[in-house]
Design an enzyme around this catalytic site. Structure first.
Site, PDB file in Angstrom:
ATOM      1  N   GLU A  38       0.826  -1.213   0.000  1.00 24.90           N
ATOM      2  CA  GLU A  38       0.000   0.000   0.000  1.00 24.90           C
ATOM      3  C   GLU A  38       0.860   1.263   0.000  1.00 24.90           C
ATOM      4  O   GLU A  38       0.553   2.228  -0.680  1.00 24.90           O
ATOM      5  CB  GLU A  38      -0.941   0.015   1.218  1.00 24.90           C
ATOM      6  CG  GLU A  38      -2.092  -0.973   1.126  1.00 24.90           C
ATOM      7  CD  GLU A  38      -3.059  -0.647  -0.018  1.00 24.90           C
ATOM      8  OE1 GLU A  38      -3.029   0.485  -0.537  1.00 24.90           O
ATOM      9  OE2 GLU A  38      -3.824  -1.539  -0.403  1.00 24.90           O
ATOM     10  N   TYR A 121      -6.763   6.265   4.552  1.00 26.13           N
ATOM     11  CA  TYR A 121      -6.860   5.308   3.459  1.00 26.13           C
ATOM     12  C   TYR A 121      -6.049   4.031   3.768  1.00 26.13           C
ATOM     13  O   TYR A 121      -6.558   2.913   3.677  1.00 26.13           O
ATOM     14  CB  TYR A 121      -6.382   5.929   2.128  1.00 26.13           C
ATOM     15  CG  TYR A 121      -6.097   4.848   1.138  1.00 26.13           C
ATOM     16  CD1 TYR A 121      -7.144   4.219   0.481  1.00 26.13           C
ATOM     17  CD2 TYR A 121      -4.792   4.367   0.944  1.00 26.13           C
ATOM     18  CE1 TYR A 121      -6.907   3.146  -0.368  1.00 26.13           C
ATOM     19  CE2 TYR A 121      -4.551   3.307   0.102  1.00 26.13           C
ATOM     20  CZ  TYR A 121      -5.605   2.696  -0.551  1.00 26.13           C
ATOM     21  OH  TYR A 121      -5.371   1.627  -1.358  1.00 26.13           O
ATOM     22  N   ASP A 139      -9.539   6.074  -1.828  1.00 22.04           N
ATOM     23  CA  ASP A 139      -8.445   6.715  -2.563  1.00 22.04           C
ATOM     24  C   ASP A 139      -9.030   7.425  -3.795  1.00 22.04           C
ATOM     25  O   ASP A 139     -10.256   7.528  -3.941  1.00 22.04           O
ATOM     26  CB  ASP A 139      -7.368   5.682  -2.955  1.00 22.04           C
ATOM     27  CG  ASP A 139      -7.863   4.715  -4.023  1.00 22.04           C
ATOM     28  OD1 ASP A 139      -9.068   4.711  -4.330  1.00 22.04           O
ATOM     29  OD2 ASP A 139      -7.025   3.962  -4.568  1.00 22.04           O
TER      30      ASP A 139
END
Ligand code: SF4
Length: 348
Positions: A38, A121, A139
């Site tokens: 991520e 996020y 996002d």
């Protein structure tokens, strides 16, 4: 607006399970690996991340390895990915996981958000994909999909819009568990493929078409609404690639700001001609032996663009170097030089 409990999750999950791209971080529930992916994927394309992700996890397979790794080695693993503060925050967070959580990632959104570099996020993405927790991860892809689904013309760069969209998507989440592990991935996948950013949405194959107001009203292609970005600042630089046999001179960038603490070729502001370059070398106490090349390069960062000219100069051996300069092997195996300088690295 769509009604709160519309059937978003089930058609989306069915489509995702059939059509999801096969990406390595989708085969694991290890929070460490998911977290690394991520962070790498922030502002970076999937294709560019794949190789880095594999190398990073081979070199640093556990959070303990990341916590303990030497900073130069970490920067070398990150070299070329850009946004280097991401790597430093990764290490800071890994050290906190080791020191404060016994080597285990916190299993809550709030606990994850307390770690360096993890915002709403990323916390939602890890909490859902690793632990199956009911948490949204909003996002840019998700904002685009939601603005089209709702036919909403609010500016998606505004925090208030993000808050509204997050609250709406929170109302669509499946219960905690396996569906939740894939739900956020599914919305993002839709936003990265059929409902993508750089072309007209491919609504014909979309699992949400029957519920999409942007599609039924014919507005999807005009969405999302986004305020234009400020133009980038331009900076001119002259870069010195100073070599002596198989060594090249580098210096470390300042501890804060753009490309903090990475290695760079010495450089000065402005575009210097050869006479001014010779004067600059003299001020540094460096004697040129042979001028080899003049190169030009441009590098674009988020807010600034560097317009560079570079001089490759063979110089006489020098020990009395300006403070902070070092001689490095021209292979640069032990020094992370950011890709802003790749044109000059290639010249070595
Ligand atoms: Fe996007 Fe079209 Fe699907 Fe709506 S129907 S979510 S606009 S791809």
């Amino acid at each position: 607006m769509l009604k709160k409990n519309c059937e978003l999750a089930q058609p989306l999950l069915a489509w995702y399970r059939e059509n999801a791209r096969d990406l390595p971080w989708r085969h694991t529930q290890d929070p460490y690996a998911i977290w690394v992916s991520e962070i790498m994927l922030q502002q970076t394309r999937v294709a560019a991340v794949l190789g880095y992700y594999a190398r990073f996890l081979t070199a640093l397979p556990t959070v303990a390895d990341l916590a303990a790794v030497d900073e130069d080695k970490l920067m070398k693993l990150w070299q070329g990915l850009g946004y280097y503060s991401r790597a430093r925050n990764l290490q800071k967070a890994a050290q906190a996981v080791m020191a404060d959580h016994g080597g285990q990632f916190p299993q809550s959104v709030e606990g994850l958000k307390a770690l360096a570099g993890i915002g709403d996020y990323t916390a939602g993405a890890i909490a859902s994909a690793a632990f199956g927790l009911q948490a949204s991860a909003v996002d840019g892809n998700v904002l685009r999909v939601v603005s089209r689904l709702l036919d909403c013309h609010d500016d998606i760069t505004l925090p208030a819009t993000k808050k509204t969209f997050t609250a709406w998507i929170d109302g669509q989440l499946p219960p905690a568990g396996d569906d939740m592990r894939q739900f956020n991935q599914g919305v993002m996948e839709l936003g990265a493929t059929l409902c993508g950013p750089n072309s007209a949405p491919q609504c014909e194959g979309c699992p949400l078409q029957s519920q999409c107001l942007g599609y039924s009203r014919g507005t999807a292609e005009t969405l999302p609404v986004k305020a234009p970005k400020k133009p980038r600042r331009k900076e001119e630089k002259t870069v010195f690639v100073l070599t002596c046999r198989d060594k090249v001179l580098l210096r470390k960038r300042p501890a804060t700001g753009l490309l903090a603490k990475l290695w760079e070729f010495p450089n000065v502001d402005g575009h210097l001609d050869e006479t001014a370059v010779a004067d600059q070398l003299e001020r540094w106490g460096i004697a040129p032996v042979q001028w080899q090349k003049r190169l030009t390069a441009t590098h674009i960062f988020t807010h600034v663009e560097w317009d560079m000219v570079g001089y490759c100069v063979e110089i006489a051996p020098a020990d009395d170097l300006p403070e902070g300069w070092v001689w490095a092997e021209t292979a640069l195996d032990d020094h992370a030089v950011p890709s802003a300088f790749s044109r000059f690295v290639a010249a070595l």
